[in-house]
Structures are given as structure tokens and as C-alpha cells.
Design a protein around this motif. Structure first.
Motif, PDB file in Angstrom:
ATOM      1  N   ASP A   6      48.883  31.691  46.861  1.00  0.00           N
ATOM      2  CA  ASP A   6      47.687  31.376  46.063  1.00  0.00           C
ATOM      3  C   ASP A   6      46.466  32.083  46.648  1.00  0.00           C
ATOM      4  O   ASP A   6      45.592  32.554  45.914  1.00  0.00           O
ATOM      5  N   ASN A   7      46.410  32.146  47.957  1.00  0.00           N
ATOM      6  CA  ASN A   7      45.278  32.825  48.621  1.00  0.00           C
ATOM      7  C   ASN A   7      45.294  34.327  48.339  1.00  0.00           C
ATOM      8  O   ASN A   7      44.246  34.940  48.148  1.00  0.00           O
ATOM      9  N   ILE A   8      46.482  34.887  48.317  1.00  0.00           N
ATOM     10  CA  ILE A   8      46.612  36.313  47.988  1.00  0.00           C
ATOM     11  C   ILE A   8      46.155  36.544  46.546  1.00  0.00           C
ATOM     12  O   ILE A   8      45.421  37.480  46.237  1.00  0.00           O
ATOM     13  N   PHE A   9      46.591  35.645  45.690  1.00  0.00           N
ATOM     14  CA  PHE A   9      46.213  35.712  44.267  1.00  0.00           C
ATOM     15  C   PHE A   9      44.685  35.676  44.134  1.00  0.00           C
ATOM     16  O   PHE A   9      44.082  36.502  43.440  1.00  0.00           O
ATOM     17  N   ARG A  10      44.082  34.769  44.850  1.00  0.00           N
ATOM     18  CA  ARG A  10      42.622  34.595  44.794  1.00  0.00           C
ATOM     19  C   ARG A  10      41.923  35.852  45.327  1.00  0.00           C
ATOM     20  O   ARG A  10      40.939  36.308  44.761  1.00  0.00           O
ATOM     21  N   GLU A  11      42.477  36.396  46.399  1.00  0.00           N
ATOM     22  CA  GLU A  11      41.885  37.560  47.061  1.00  0.00           C
ATOM     23  C   GLU A  11      41.964  38.802  46.153  1.00  0.00           C
ATOM     24  O   GLU A  11      40.976  39.493  45.942  1.00  0.00           O
ATOM     25  N   ILE A  12      43.133  39.061  45.609  1.00  0.00           N
ATOM     26  CA  ILE A  12      43.344  40.279  44.808  1.00  0.00           C
ATOM     27  C   ILE A  12      42.560  40.223  43.511  1.00  0.00           C
ATOM     28  O   ILE A  12      42.027  41.229  43.045  1.00  0.00           O
ATOM     29  N   LYS A  62      57.153  34.750  33.541  1.00  0.00           N
ATOM     30  CA  LYS A  62      56.099  34.569  32.537  1.00  0.00           C
ATOM     31  C   LYS A  62      54.747  34.171  33.117  1.00  0.00           C
ATOM     32  O   LYS A  62      53.715  34.357  32.489  1.00  0.00           O
ATOM     33  N   ASN A  63      54.747  33.551  34.305  1.00  0.00           N
ATOM     34  CA  ASN A  63      53.464  33.057  34.819  1.00  0.00           C
ATOM     35  C   ASN A  63      53.450  33.076  36.348  1.00  0.00           C
ATOM     36  O   ASN A  63      54.447  33.447  36.994  1.00  0.00           O
ATOM     37  N   TRP A  64      52.329  32.669  36.910  1.00  0.00           N
ATOM     38  CA  TRP A  64      52.127  32.730  38.350  1.00  0.00           C
ATOM     39  C   TRP A  64      53.125  31.833  39.085  1.00  0.00           C
ATOM     40  O   TRP A  64      53.654  32.203  40.129  1.00  0.00           O
ATOM     41  N   GLY A  65      53.379  30.672  38.543  1.00  0.00           N
ATOM     42  CA  GLY A  65      54.320  29.751  39.178  1.00  0.00           C
ATOM     43  C   GLY A  65      55.703  30.381  39.301  1.00  0.00           C
ATOM     44  O   GLY A  65      56.355  30.297  40.345  1.00  0.00           O
ATOM     45  N   GLU A  66      56.156  31.030  38.246  1.00  0.00           N
ATOM     46  CA  GLU A  66      57.481  31.665  38.258  1.00  0.00           C
ATOM     47  C   GLU A  66      57.496  32.838  39.222  1.00  0.00           C
ATOM     48  O   GLU A  66      58.507  33.088  39.885  1.00  0.00           O
ATOM     49  N   LEU A  67      56.377  33.553  39.301  1.00  0.00           N
ATOM     50  CA  LEU A  67      56.326  34.681  40.232  1.00  0.00           C
ATOM     51  C   LEU A  67      56.403  34.194  41.675  1.00  0.00           C
ATOM     52  O   LEU A  67      57.102  34.774  42.512  1.00  0.00           O
ATOM     53  N   LYS A  68      55.712  33.107  41.947  1.00  0.00           N
ATOM     54  CA  LYS A  68      55.757  32.537  43.302  1.00  0.00           C
ATOM     55  C   LYS A  68      57.180  32.112  43.675  1.00  0.00           C
ATOM     56  O   LYS A  68      57.655  32.388  44.770  1.00  0.00           O
ATOM     57  N   LYS A  69      57.834  31.473  42.744  1.00  0.00           N
ATOM     58  CA  LYS A  69      59.229  31.018  43.002  1.00  0.00           C
ATOM     59  C   LYS A  69      60.126  32.211  43.287  1.00  0.00           C
ATOM     60  O   LYS A  69      60.977  32.185  44.177  1.00  0.00           O
ATOM     61  N   TYR A  70      59.923  33.263  42.512  1.00  0.00           N
ATOM     62  CA  TYR A  70      60.707  34.490  42.678  1.00  0.00           C
ATOM     63  C   TYR A  70      60.465  35.082  44.077  1.00  0.00           C
ATOM     64  O   TYR A  70      61.405  35.454  44.784  1.00  0.00           O
TER      65      TYR A  70
END
Lengths: 79, 182
Positions: A6-12, A62-70
Motif C-alpha cells: 500500500d505504501n508503494i502504491f501511495r508513493e508511485i 482487476k483491482n489493487w487487492g487482486e494485484l497485492k494477492k498475486y
């Protein structure tokens, strides 16, 4: 690790600390998450965790949650 | 050009729910420009959407801008702000080692919108590194910049298309290419 991602997401995406990140966010839901940011996000994640992200795998995400799980699954499998 | 009333509607339409949706903008443009209020989406095998198998479209958003191209054949479009800083770690993603390229931010962004719009035109999605993407020179390419935005559009030659670029919240819009009314 989810919080780290989530922090990476926020940063980028240059999101401030007040922005609430939820797992259902998808590219295009917020203006900051356009194609260039998306590619930068994938690149940053793959470099930070030393994983290879397959374009083929991304098709089903499809979304951020799925990407994180991946990503979490990838770091577990590749280690 | 959109009228003042249309721009106000577009602003409300686009900003509803704090998201910017190309499909919402498309719905608005089709109704306001062409009187098309009902339509169905169809998708190619890679998930690229079309309308009623007759109308092709593509859109792109960046910060305050949304650009939409509507056409009678395949199209792909991408837009970026000139002020956007191109991430250094993506330089090798879009360029091969053998490519001669200018490393300044403007040309990096220009190459990005070119390749991204080409992939969107092909409709296959990102299935390989951009540095491996070779652009077919027979495909019609339109590049536009006004110093604030960079925009690239690929389309099949000699097709009817309309490109509408809209700056949200600024009440400004402009047509970049309007070959023939579709």
C-alpha cells in the motif's frame, strides 16, 4: 507485506497520507492511476521484491487487492 | 465544440463519484453529438470494447484531461501531460538498447504515448515489453501537442473519426481531428 505494498502504491501514485486505499481500486478509478503509473507501479514492485511479473498473469487481475494477492503469492512461490 | 450547457453537464457527468470514466464520457458524447442514447458494448477476444459492432472508440485520461476518439474502424489513443516526469526506471522498458533515443523528458513521454496508443489500437493489451513493439508505418498516426499535453492516435488510413479532448473543470474542450462526421 500488504501495508508495504500500500505504501508503494501511495508513493508511485503520489497519493497523500489522507487518501484511503482500498482493495477494490482499479486502474482508471483515480486519475493518478493511468497507464504510465500502472507500468511504473509494476516495475517498482518487481524490483523491490525481485519477482518477475507476467503480462499473461496480469490479464485476470482487476483491482489493487487482486494485484497485492498475486504479488504476495509470487514472493512466496519464488523464494 | 461543446456548448456551455454541454460542458456543465459533462463536468457533472464525469466528476460524479469522483472518478473519471471514459465510458461515461463516451456515453455523453454519443448522446450529445450523435443522438445515440442506447447501445451495447461488444468485446474482442482481448477485452477491447466496441459499440454495436459499428462504432469503434478509445479513450485516455491524464490528470485533468480526457480524450476520446470515435471512429468507424480501429483506433487507439493516449494522452500525457507535458509536465509529467517520465519515470527513469521505465526508460529501458520502452526502448531497446539498440534504439537511438533522446533522453529528455519530452521525447520520453512522446515515445510512451506513441507506443501506448499503438498497443491500444491493436487491442491486444500489454502482452510484451514496449521495447519489443514495432510500429507498422502503414498505420495512420496523428501526434498532437499544445505544450500542455502530448497526444498520439493511431487509426486505419482514410477512416472517419472524431477526437474530442476535454479539460475537466476548466470548461474547455477542443476537437483535434474531425475527419468527417460519422
Amino acid at each position: 507485506m500488504e501495508k508495504e505494498l500500500d505504501n508503494i502504491f501511495r508513493e508511485i501514485l503520489y497519493l497523500d497520507d489522507n487518501y484511503s486505499i482500498n482493495d477494490s481500486l482499479a486502474p482508471g478509478d483515480i486519475v493518478e492511476w493511468d497507464s504510465l503509473s500502472h507500468m511504473n507501479l509494476l516495475y517498482e514492485i518487481s524490483n523491490r521484491y525481485n519477482i518477475s511479473i507476467s503480462f499473461k498473469d496480469l490479464k485476470g487481475i482487476k483491482n489493487w487487492g487482486e494485484l497485492k494477492k498475486y504479488v504476495i503469492k509470487k514472493t512466496t512461490n519464488d523464494s | 465544440m461543446l456548448s456551455k450547457k454541454q460542458r456543465m453537464i459533462a463536468n457533472i457527468f464525469l466528476l460524479k463519484g469522483n472518478d473519471i470514466s471514459g465510458k461515461k464520457f463516451l456515453k455523453f458524447i454519443l448522446s450529445e453529438y450523435y443522438g445515440i442514447y442506447e447501445f451495447n458494448y461488444y468485446y474482442n477476444k482481448f477485452g477491447k470494447p466496441y459499440i454495436n459492432n459499428l462504432i469503434f472508440f478509445n479513450y485516455s485520461t491524464t490528470k485533468d484531461y480526457i480524450v476520446l476518439v470515435v471512429s468507424t474502424d480501429e483506433v487507439g489513443i493516449d494522452i500525457e501531460l507535458c509536465s509529467r516526469l517520465f519515470p527513469n526506471n521505465l526508460i529501458n522498458y520502452i526502448y531497446n538498447e539498440s534504439d537511438n533515443y533522446q533522453k529528455d523528458n519530452y521525447n520520453l513521454l512522446k515515445k510512451w504515448v506513441e507506443k501506448e496508443s499503438y498497443l491500444k489500437y491493436l487491442g491486444t493489451g500489454i502482452n510484451k515489453k514496449m521495447s519489443d513493439v514495432i510500429i507498422d508505418n502503414d498505420i495512420n498516426k496523428l501526434f498532437y501537442t499544445d505544450g500542455k499535453i502530448l497526444l498520439n492516435c493511431f487509426s486505419n488510413r482514410k477512416i472517419n473519426k472524431k477526437i474530442v479532448c476535454y479539460k475537466i473543470n476548466d470548461n474547455s474542450d477542443f476537437i483535434i481531428d474531425d475527419t468527417v462526421n460519422i
